[in-house]
Design a protein around this motif. Sequence first.
Motif: not given
Length: 172
Positions: A70-76, A27-40, A93-99
């Motif tokens: 299997v990939v779980m994609k979250l947009k928060i 299992q692994y993070i395939r993609d991650l983005s975090f933007e602190n717009i309040l601070a920007q 995007e968090y993925a898992g490889i399953f057998h």
Amino acid sequence: MSDTTTNPTENGAAEQAPQIKMNVLAQYIRDLSFENILAQKGTKGEAQPDVQVQVNLDAKKRQPDHQYEVVMKLKIDSKAKGSGNQLFLMELEYAGIFHIENVPENQLHPFLLIECPRMLFPFVRRIVSDISRDGGFPPLNLETIDFVQLYRSEIQRRQQAQAASGEASGQA
């Protein structure tokens, strides 16, 4: 006199369905983005957050037999209640490889999009909590996701889209 005895091997075979095997290989993070717009924007102060979470799932067969990704994609999206100003935006995007073995073909699709995400969810929840905290906000603890309901909703949405496209092509 009638013979009412049954063959014990037939009964045993019916009762002894193959045991489902499921292993998480990776299992692994395939993609991650975090933007602190309040601070920007340089805005300070306390804001009551309104958090919207979108979840998408994807599954695909991998080259080795019985392996699936299997990939779980979250947009928060977090906005301030009242003003509607954006506080932060997180995409993960968090993925898992399953057998997986011995799942009947007609049950494989729901198994991949319900059971596998259930296995991944505690790790996703922890990542979201840590990233939101490390990004300067209180830790965001995701509510438990009902993957069965999510699966049913997606199937219903696809059926409605198919019906709509069928009606549109029938009118042309």
